[in-house]
Motif scaffolding. Structure first.
Motif, PDB file in Angstrom:
ATOM      1  N   LEU A 190       0.830  -1.206  -0.078  1.00 30.70           N
ATOM      2  CA  LEU A 190       0.005  -0.070   0.135  1.00 30.70           C
ATOM      3  C   LEU A 190       0.847   1.136   0.124  1.00 30.70           C
ATOM      4  O   LEU A 190       2.219   0.959   0.156  1.00 30.70           O
ATOM      5  CB  LEU A 190      -1.070  -0.082   1.322  1.00 30.70           C
ATOM      6  N   PRO A 191       0.314   2.250  -0.452  1.00 26.57           N
ATOM      7  CA  PRO A 191       1.204   3.416  -0.292  1.00 26.57           C
ATOM      8  C   PRO A 191       1.618   3.655   1.198  1.00 26.57           C
ATOM      9  O   PRO A 191       0.957   3.777   2.142  1.00 26.57           O
ATOM     10  CB  PRO A 191       0.185   4.548  -0.509  1.00 26.57           C
ATOM     11  N   TYR A 192       3.044   3.953   1.168  1.00 25.23           N
ATOM     12  CA  TYR A 192       3.387   4.086   2.495  1.00 25.23           C
ATOM     13  C   TYR A 192       4.595   5.206   2.788  1.00 25.23           C
ATOM     14  O   TYR A 192       5.353   5.439   3.746  1.00 25.23           O
ATOM     15  CB  TYR A 192       4.226   2.901   2.702  1.00 25.23           C
ATOM     16  N   ILE A 193       4.805   6.100   1.773  1.00 28.06           N
ATOM     17  CA  ILE A 193       5.485   7.322   1.858  1.00 28.06           C
ATOM     18  C   ILE A 193       4.836   8.596   2.748  1.00 28.06           C
ATOM     19  O   ILE A 193       3.576   8.670   2.525  1.00 28.06           O
ATOM     20  CB  ILE A 193       5.731   8.026   0.480  1.00 28.06           C
ATOM     21  N   PRO A 194       5.537   8.942   3.699  1.00 25.20           N
ATOM     22  CA  PRO A 194       5.132   9.862   4.620  1.00 25.20           C
ATOM     23  C   PRO A 194       4.611  11.159   3.541  1.00 25.20           C
ATOM     24  O   PRO A 194       5.325  11.519   2.784  1.00 25.20           O
ATOM     25  CB  PRO A 194       5.793  10.358   5.563  1.00 25.20           C
ATOM     26  N   SER A 195       3.086  11.788   3.973  1.00 26.30           N
ATOM     27  CA  SER A 195       2.869  12.885   2.987  1.00 26.30           C
ATOM     28  C   SER A 195       3.968  14.065   2.718  1.00 26.30           C
ATOM     29  O   SER A 195       3.948  14.404   1.509  1.00 26.30           O
ATOM     30  CB  SER A 195       1.634  13.583   3.621  1.00 26.30           C
ATOM     31  N   ALA A 196       4.479  14.318   3.628  1.00 31.31           N
ATOM     32  CA  ALA A 196       5.445  15.522   3.457  1.00 31.31           C
ATOM     33  C   ALA A 196       6.581  15.120   2.696  1.00 31.31           C
ATOM     34  O   ALA A 196       7.369  15.975   2.083  1.00 31.31           O
ATOM     35  CB  ALA A 196       5.799  16.007   4.783  1.00 31.31           C
ATOM     36  N   GLU A 197       7.057  13.895   2.474  1.00 30.95           N
ATOM     37  CA  GLU A 197       7.991  13.400   1.864  1.00 30.95           C
ATOM     38  C   GLU A 197       7.731  13.054   0.128  1.00 30.95           C
ATOM     39  O   GLU A 197       8.538  12.995  -0.709  1.00 30.95           O
ATOM     40  CB  GLU A 197       8.660  12.272   2.128  1.00 30.95           C
ATOM     41  N   VAL A 198       6.410  13.074  -0.012  1.00 32.63           N
ATOM     42  CA  VAL A 198       6.275  12.718  -1.442  1.00 32.63           C
ATOM     43  C   VAL A 198       6.648  13.613  -2.575  1.00 32.63           C
ATOM     44  O   VAL A 198       7.394  13.207  -3.681  1.00 32.63           O
ATOM     45  CB  VAL A 198       4.498  12.745  -1.830  1.00 32.63           C
ATOM     46  N   SER A 199       6.724  14.826  -2.253  1.00 37.49           N
ATOM     47  CA  SER A 199       7.334  15.708  -3.256  1.00 37.49           C
ATOM     48  C   SER A 199       8.766  15.992  -3.201  1.00 37.49           C
ATOM     49  O   SER A 199       9.342  16.485  -3.995  1.00 37.49           O
ATOM     50  CB  SER A 199       6.884  17.390  -2.861  1.00 37.49           C
ATOM     51  N   TRP A 200       9.661  15.256  -2.231  1.00 34.64           N
ATOM     52  CA  TRP A 200      11.002  15.258  -2.316  1.00 34.64           C
ATOM     53  C   TRP A 200      11.224  14.087  -3.235  1.00 34.64           C
ATOM     54  O   TRP A 200      12.418  13.957  -3.531  1.00 34.64           O
ATOM     55  CB  TRP A 200      11.400  15.054  -1.026  1.00 34.64           C
ATOM     56  N   LEU A 201      10.273  13.291  -3.669  1.00 34.81           N
ATOM     57  CA  LEU A 201      11.197  12.006  -4.480  1.00 34.81           C
ATOM     58  C   LEU A 201      11.428  12.483  -5.874  1.00 34.81           C
ATOM     59  O   LEU A 201      11.029  13.607  -6.282  1.00 34.81           O
ATOM     60  CB  LEU A 201       9.526  10.942  -4.609  1.00 34.81           C
ATOM     61  N   GLN A 202      12.350  11.662  -6.577  1.00 33.18           N
ATOM     62  CA  GLN A 202      12.506  11.914  -7.686  1.00 33.18           C
ATOM     63  C   GLN A 202      11.519  12.533  -8.555  1.00 33.18           C
ATOM     64  O   GLN A 202      10.312  11.890  -8.585  1.00 33.18           O
ATOM     65  CB  GLN A 202      13.149  10.620  -8.601  1.00 33.18           C
ATOM     66  N   PRO A 203      11.456  13.350  -9.659  1.00 32.99           N
ATOM     67  CA  PRO A 203      10.495  13.731 -10.540  1.00 32.99           C
ATOM     68  C   PRO A 203       9.813  12.480 -11.016  1.00 32.99           C
ATOM     69  O   PRO A 203       8.473  13.142 -11.324  1.00 32.99           O
ATOM     70  CB  PRO A 203      11.246  14.772 -11.414  1.00 32.99           C
ATOM     71  N   GLU A 204      10.509  11.683 -11.621  1.00 37.53           N
ATOM     72  CA  GLU A 204       9.853  10.456 -12.149  1.00 37.53           C
ATOM     73  C   GLU A 204       8.795  10.012 -11.342  1.00 37.53           C
ATOM     74  O   GLU A 204       7.485   9.588 -11.976  1.00 37.53           O
ATOM     75  CB  GLU A 204      10.633   9.370 -12.434  1.00 37.53           C
ATOM     76  N   VAL A 205       8.709   9.880 -10.128  1.00 35.95           N
ATOM     77  CA  VAL A 205       7.709   9.522  -9.302  1.00 35.95           C
ATOM     78  C   VAL A 205       6.912  10.542  -8.730  1.00 35.95           C
ATOM     79  O   VAL A 205       5.705  10.496  -8.929  1.00 35.95           O
ATOM     80  CB  VAL A 205       8.766   8.840  -7.796  1.00 35.95           C
TER      81      VAL A 205
END
Ligand SMILES: C[S@@+](CC[C@H](N)C(=O)[O-])C[C@H]1O[C@@H](n2cnc3c(N)ncnc32)[C@H](O)[C@@H]1O
Length: 285
Positions: A190-205
């Motif tokens: 299931l989705p498990y990235i903390p909300s605040a970290e989603v925008s820090w991920l690689q642009p591809e993601v």
């Protein structure tokens, strides 16, 4: 018109200047896709001149990749468990690390098991298990209709459509009460990235993959917190709960599975990089 060798060199340069580490590999995959040949063929026939229409297609694909669109969304396909899965922007691109969990399950699941894949996305887990465990009865659940459409198509293309029940449901809410206590395996990525970290991920993601497939709430464990409650009721005695998680979530997820309820048998499995990536636990007998 450029040859294969020239076009690849030029494209790799464009992709490198867009900050893509896998520039040469991506250029090769895209050209092989456009020309409908293998990457090996590109090497064997690297003096071949690329026809105009194919060159246009290749340049368009390279332009998309240079805007950091993942290769799999451009080609529309991703291999998982040696099977070709269709993917589009409605589903997460299946990750190689998830194969570790699927293989772990395949090695242990006996005949005629009832398996639920929660958050099936492209159907990567459910369809692979249906393929490699031909006697299993499988439920594939997702909250996204668009994802279920892709999963159904993958199941049909890979010849296991009749063996999987697809269900639009939030977590296990839609699983019929008749299955309570009868499910041998619940597997969830299931989705498990903390909300605040989603925008820090690689642009591809962060810019291309669906946020409903990534965002796991404040600490990333929002959905797992809810899932484990119903999972206990749905699982048969001795049934397995298998969860994929992010790095640093081992402790938080372990706390959701208290010993007095689940027993002591919690196991943490590592991914190919040696990082804690999965928690598996057996409902105590
Ligand atoms: C990380 S993706 C995993 C996809 C696939 N299982 C894989 O491993 O490649 C998570 C999936 O969970 C689905 N999802 C999100 N919230 C959900 C919920 N409450 N109930 C069911 N599925 C959910 C998303 O739509 C997405 O397809």
């Amino acid at each position: 018109m450029p040859t294969v060798r020239e076009a690849l060199a030029e494209a790799a340069q464009v992709l490198r200047s867009s900050g893509i580490d896998t520039a040469r590999l991506d250029a090769e995959v895209l050209l092989a896709f456009v020309l409908k040949v293998s990457r090996t063929d590109l090497y064997v026939k690297n003096d071949r001149v690329i026809p105009n229409n194919k060159l246009r297609e290749f340049l368009a694909a390279v332009a998309r990749r240079s805007r950091r669109e993942p290769v799999a969304y451009i080609t529309g396909e991703k291999e998982f468990m040696s099977l070709p899965f269709l993917v589009n922007r409605k589903v997460l691109i299946p990750r190689p690390e998830t194969e570790v969990l699927v293989e772990w399950v395949i090695e242990r699941a006996g005949d005629s098991q009832v398996i639920v894949d929660v958050g099936t996305g492209s159907g990567a887990i459910a369809v692979s298990l249906a393929t490699y465990l031909p006697k299993a009865r499988i439920w594939a659940v997702d909250i996204s209709d668009a994802a279920l459409e892709v999963a159904r198509e993958n199941a049909a293309r890979l010849g296991v459509r009749e063996r999987i029940q697809f269900l639009n449901s939030s977590l296990l809410d839609g699983i019929p009460a008749g299955l309570d206590g009868k499910v041998d395996w619940i597997i969830a990525n299931l989705p498990y990235i903390p909300s605040a970290e989603v925008s820090w991920l690689q642009p591809e993601v962060s810019q291309y993959e669906p946020h409903t497939a990534l965002d796991g709430g404040g600490d990333g464990l929002y959905l797992y917190r809810e899932l484990v409650i119903r999972a206990y009721e749905v699982l048969a005695t001795g049934g397995w709960l298998c969860l994929e998680m992010g790095t640093g979530q081992t402790e938080g997820l372990t706390k959701l599975l208290p010993e007095e309820r689940w027993g002591e048998g919690i196991q943490v499995l590592q991914d190919y990089a040696g990082l804690d990536r999965f928690i598996v636990i057996r409902k105590k007998t």
